[in-house]
Every structure is written in structure tokens, then in C-alpha cells.
Design a protein around this motif. Structure first.
Motif, PDB file in Angstrom:
ATOM      1  N   SER A 193      -9.786  -0.231   7.141  1.00 31.27           N
ATOM      2  CA  SER A 193      -9.293  -0.033   5.782  1.00 31.27           C
ATOM      3  C   SER A 193      -8.761  -1.288   5.109  1.00 31.27           C
ATOM      4  CB  SER A 193      -8.185   1.031   5.769  1.00 31.27           C
ATOM      5  OG  SER A 193      -8.717   2.317   5.946  1.00 31.27           O
ATOM      6  N   SER A 194      -8.466  -2.337   5.875  1.00 29.30           N
ATOM      7  CA  SER A 194      -8.045  -3.593   5.262  1.00 29.30           C
ATOM      8  C   SER A 194      -9.005  -4.731   5.602  1.00 29.30           C
ATOM      9  CB  SER A 194      -6.614  -3.952   5.685  1.00 29.30           C
ATOM     10  OG  SER A 194      -5.685  -3.094   5.048  1.00 29.30           O
TER      11      SER A 194
ATOM     12  N   ALA B  46      -4.672   7.737   3.705  1.00 30.81           N
ATOM     13  CA  ALA B  46      -5.416   6.551   4.156  1.00 30.81           C
ATOM     14  C   ALA B  46      -6.589   6.937   5.047  1.00 30.81           C
ATOM     15  CB  ALA B  46      -4.480   5.573   4.868  1.00 30.81           C
TER      16      ALA B  46
ATOM     17  N   LYS C 295       0.827  -1.205   0.000  1.00 33.53           N
ATOM     18  CA  LYS C 295       0.000   0.000   0.000  1.00 33.53           C
ATOM     19  C   LYS C 295       0.862   1.256   0.000  1.00 33.53           C
ATOM     20  CE  LYS C 295      -3.839   1.967   2.751  1.00 33.53           C
ATOM     21  NZ  LYS C 295      -4.691   1.717   3.937  1.00 33.53           N
TER      22      LYS C 295
ATOM     23  N   SER D  85      -7.567   0.951   1.518  1.00 39.94           N
ATOM     24  CA  SER D  85      -6.691  -0.015   0.851  1.00 39.94           C
ATOM     25  C   SER D  85      -7.284  -0.493  -0.472  1.00 39.94           C
ATOM     26  CB  SER D  85      -6.423  -1.207   1.774  1.00 39.94           C
ATOM     27  OG  SER D  85      -5.791  -0.804   2.961  1.00 39.94           O
TER      28      SER D  85
ATOM     29  N   CYS E  84      -3.791   4.169  -2.451  1.00 42.47           N
ATOM     30  CA  CYS E  84      -4.642   4.344  -1.274  1.00 42.47           C
ATOM     31  C   CYS E  84      -5.252   5.734  -1.324  1.00 42.47           C
ATOM     32  CB  CYS E  84      -3.862   4.146   0.022  1.00 42.47           C
ATOM     33  SG  CYS E  84      -2.680   5.431   0.465  1.00 42.47           S
TER      34      CYS E  84
ATOM     35  N   GLY F 157      -1.646  -4.044   3.520  1.00 39.56           N
ATOM     36  CA  GLY F 157      -2.376  -2.806   3.686  1.00 39.56           C
ATOM     37  C   GLY F 157      -2.170  -2.283   5.088  1.00 39.56           C
TER      38      GLY F 157
END
Length: 449
Positions: free
Chosen positions: A176-177, A126, A77, A153, A122, A170
Motif C-alpha cells: 500500500s505504500s 486500508a 494516512k 495510501s 485511505c 503511510g
């Protein structure tokens, strides 16, 4: 068979056995990116040293090293440092930044024989639930390119789901993952806080909640990645009761397909002998929104001065977050810090009574790529972060959480099931997930009425 279609475990075995060479894998990976990335915009840069890395893996194998990730291409990422590659955080502020060293997690992958294929997109810093940036453009979902893969991600999941690589790293500071894997039919694992070394790298908006997260098409590859990244061994399947909930005690509505799939999965698991009870934490009114001021304040701390100098440098959505952070009072930030602590205490306390809790990873499938968030969830208008209702709690508790692909909507879109367990029980969670995957037949989703 194209080696990129194998699991990381199977590919590494073939490389170690001499069936395929690291160089052949590198050639196949470059070709796959050239073929599929133009439609997806998952990758920001390919590693120009990939051939040299392949040659080094071959040399180490010839010298007798036993490399668990031998010749496996991995995408990283765009907020995790990889030495000598441009790592931008999806931001024009960092468009020229080249990482001076590897993050420790990247070094561990290299030590195990992995090859860094390149960097995947990303959202800026993020900090957004879709992967669209002024610097790198729009990243699309391989399942349906009209849809978003989610964020932050989005690039790693698009790359893995489309077969550019079997494994990605990630980050996860609020889901986010886990949510992007749910939207693309993948596995995404948020380990216990600090199990996997974090950094060296960029300063985080919120300290102590983000983790390095492996993302893969196969659960066995998550296991292997965690062996490499954190040294965990095979765990034991949970023998006690597992809680489950449609709304995680938050009152969040679900799309009809998600609710139907969850109820079907629970019924299937019960038939297979799992001990499940419907219950959820009492959050005392806390939601993901209760802790969002921490992100806004952190972004303001890091980038507030840059915003004052030139707002146009930023993604407009991130500019608004930074601006919001600049306007927060000390009391509002303190309240958010208190909410973070209490959220963690509530979830950790709840998990003292259950081996795990199962909830949907997201209350809805992926949505159109040109929208920041879905317009409706459960048939009702929704707030911008409702799609992320079920994921930040594990970050503030420091708990491990895994999203597994378990069903599809009637339109064929992937759905994720999230399994959360107590801190330090990562190996047991992964072992239990293997049993859960075996118990779920994952049929095409029946139509919701």
C-alpha cells in the motif's frame, strides 16, 4: 521558490538557517492544499493547530535545538493516530473517532521538528487497491485526475506528488505504500518489520505484516525519515550480485511499456557496472491470493458483527471481503497462515544468495479512477489483484522493499521499480538505491511495439 517545492532535507535546512520561518511554511502549506486539494480529494482534514505547531518549532529552534525536520509539513494516512484529530480509516464506522494519542511514529516526527499538516485519505480499513470510500469519496491521481493513485495510501501520495507536503507517512501490509508511489512518480519505502514502531492505534486485520512507511518525492527524504523513525545510519552499497526478474517467478504478465522499461533499466545498470542475474524465487505455487484469506478473516473478526447489523455502512467492496471472511472455514484460514509462513521462508531463503532482487513494483501503470482494478494487463484480461502481484511477498517475509520512480509509459504515466533486500539491510538498500538512481537516466519511455 515556494517552500513546498523543496525536498524535506532542503526545507528543514532553510528553516534551521532562518531563510524561512515555520510560520511561513505553514501558511504556504495551507495555501497549497486550498489550491490543489479540491481537484484531488487527498486530504480529509487540515490540522487546526498547525500555527501553534509552527510557533513551537520556532521556539525550540530559538532555544538552540537542532531539529532535523525543522518546519517540515508532513501528511499522515487516515489510519495512523494523530492526537486530537479525526482518524477514520476511511470508514463510516469511525467517522466520529478522534485519536486519543499520537502513534509513536508521529511522536518521533514531532520530536524532530516536523509539523503535522493534516490527514490524508485511505481506502476503507486500508484494504483496497484504490482510494475510493463512501465516507470521503474518490481520491485522484495528480499525474492525471482521470486515474486512480492506487491504494490504500492514495491520499498520502496524491498530497506529496501534488506538492502539498514533501513527506508523508503511510502504512504497508501488502504494497500500500509502494504501489501508489509507483503510480504517482514517488519513492515509497516499506522498512524491515518492526524497525519503525507501529501504534498505538487501531487493531489490524492481519498482525505482524503491516509497517509504517515514509513516502516522498526525493530519496534523500526517505533517508532522513528513516533516521528519525528508526535511527538507521548511512548504509553501504551492495557489492554482490543483484537478482532481477520480469515476473518475480509468478508468471504475471506485464504491460508492454513496463517490460520494455524494465529491460532498458537492467541494461543500463549492467553498463554502469552492476552485477545482475536474471532469476527469481520458486514460490511453489504461492501467490498473493494464497494469503488473502488472512485479510478476509481478520476483517470478519473485527467488523463481522457490524456487517450483520448494517451492511450499508460499509464500502460494498469491503462488505464483500468481510462476508467472505465470515464464510471461511478454519482449515482455509490455517492454509492461508501456512502460506504466509512459507512465502516468507521462500523469499528470505532466496535473499541469502543475492544482495537484493529487482522487479517491477506493479505490472501496469495507474488505471481509470472509477474501476476497482485494471481490466487488462499485458493485453490480457486480469484478476482484481493482478496489479498487486509483486508486493505482498516482502510483507510476509518481513523484508525491506523500496519503490523508486524509474520510467514513464509512452502516455507519460509513472512506473516504479521495486528493490527488495534481506531483513535488517534497510540502510544498505537505501544506499544502493541512490546508486541505482544515479545510474538510470530516467528518459521518457520509448514506444513499445
Amino acid at each position: 521558490m515556494n517552500p513546498l517545492d523543496l525536498s524535506a532535507v532542503a526545507l528543514a535546512h532553510r528553516v534551521r538557517s532562518g531563510v524561512v520561518t515555520p510560520s511561513e511554511v505553514a501558511i504556504a502549506a495551507r495555501a497549497r492544499v486550498a489550491e490543489r486539494n479540491p481537484a484531488l480529494n487527498a486530504m480529509t482534514v487540515l490540522n487546526p493547530s498547525l500555527d501553534e505547531e509552527a510557533a513551537e518549532v520556532a521556539r525550540r529552534l530559538a532555544a538552540g535545538e537542532d531539529l532535523s525536520l525543522a518546519g517540515v509539513p508532513v501528511v499522515i494516512k487516515d489510519n495512523i493516530w494523530v492526537k486530537d484529530l479525526p482518524i477514520t480509516q476511511g470508514s463510516r464506522l469511525f467517522a466520529e473517532f478522534v485519536a486519543p494519542k499520537d502513534a509513536a511514529a508521529v511522536s518521533k516526527l514531532r520530536d524532530a521538528g516536523a509539523m503535522i499538516l493534516g490527514i490524508a485519505t485511505c481506502s476503507e480499513f486500508a484494504c483496497k487497491g484504490v482510494t475510493n470510500t463512501p465516507l470521503h469519496g474518490i481520491t485522484r491521481n495528480p499525474v492525471d485526475t482521470r486515474l486512480t493513485p492506487g491504494g490504500s495510501s492514495g491520499g498520502p501520495v496524491a498530497a506529496v506528488a501534488s506538492g502539498m507536503a514533501p513527506l508523508a507517512l503511510g502504512t504497508d501490509a501488502g504494497g500500500s505504500s509502494r504501489r501508489p508511489p509507483a503510480h504517482t512518480g514517488l519513492f515509497g519505502f516499506k522498512p524491515t518489520q518492526d524497525f519503525v514502531p507501529y501504534g498505538p492505534g487501531f487493531d489490524e486485520p492481519v498482525d505482524g505484516i503491516s509497517v509504517i512507511s515514509p513516502i516522498a518525492r526525493h530519496l534523500e527524504d526517505i533517508d532522513l525519515a528513516m533516521q528519525v523513525l528508526a535511527g538507521i545510519s548511512t548504509g553501504s552499497v551492495f557489492a554482490g550480485t543483484i537478482a532481477w526478474s520480469e515476473d518475480f517467478g509468478l508468471g504475471q504478465k506485464l504491460d508492454a511499456d513496463v517490460a520494455l522499461a524494465l529491460r532498458g533499466a537492467v541494461a543500463q545498470l549492467k553498463r554502469q557496472g552492476f552485477s545482475l542475474v536474471e532469476t527469481a524465487p520458486d514460490w511453489g505455487g504461492l501467490t498473493g491470493g494464497s494469503v488473502m484469506p488472512l485479510q478476509f478473516a481478520g476483517l470478519a473478526r473485527l467488523f463481522g458483527e457490524a456487517l450483520k447489523e448494517d451492511r450499508s455502512v460499509f464500502d460494498p467492496d469491503l462488505a464483500l471481503q468481510i462476508e467472505t471472511g465470515l464464510g471461511l472455514t478454519a482449515a482455509e484460514v490455517a492454509n492461508a497462515k501456512s502460506a504466509s509462513v512459507h512465502m516468507g521462508e521462500i523469499l528470505n531463503g532466496f535473499l541469502e544468495g543475492y544482495d537484493a532482487v529487482i522487479v517491477p513494483t506493479t505490472p501496469c501503470p495507474a488505471w481509470p479512477v472509477d474501476r476497482l482494478a485494471p481490466e487488462f494487463i499485458g493485453g490480457l484480461p486480469c484478476a482484481p489483484r493482478d496489479h498487486a502481484a509483486f508486493t505482498p511477498q516482502a510483507n510476509h517475509a518481513g523484508c525491506p522493499a523500496l519503490s523508486i520512480p524509474f520510467a514513464e509509459t509512452k502516455a507519460g504515466l509513472p512506473l516504479g521499480l521495486q528493490i527488495i533486500s534481506a531483513k535488517g539491510r534497510d540502510a544498505d538498500l537505501l544506499a544502493t538505491a541512490r546508486n541505482i538512481m544515479g545510474a538510470l537516466s530516467r528518459p521518457k519511455h520509448e514506444r513499445a511495439s
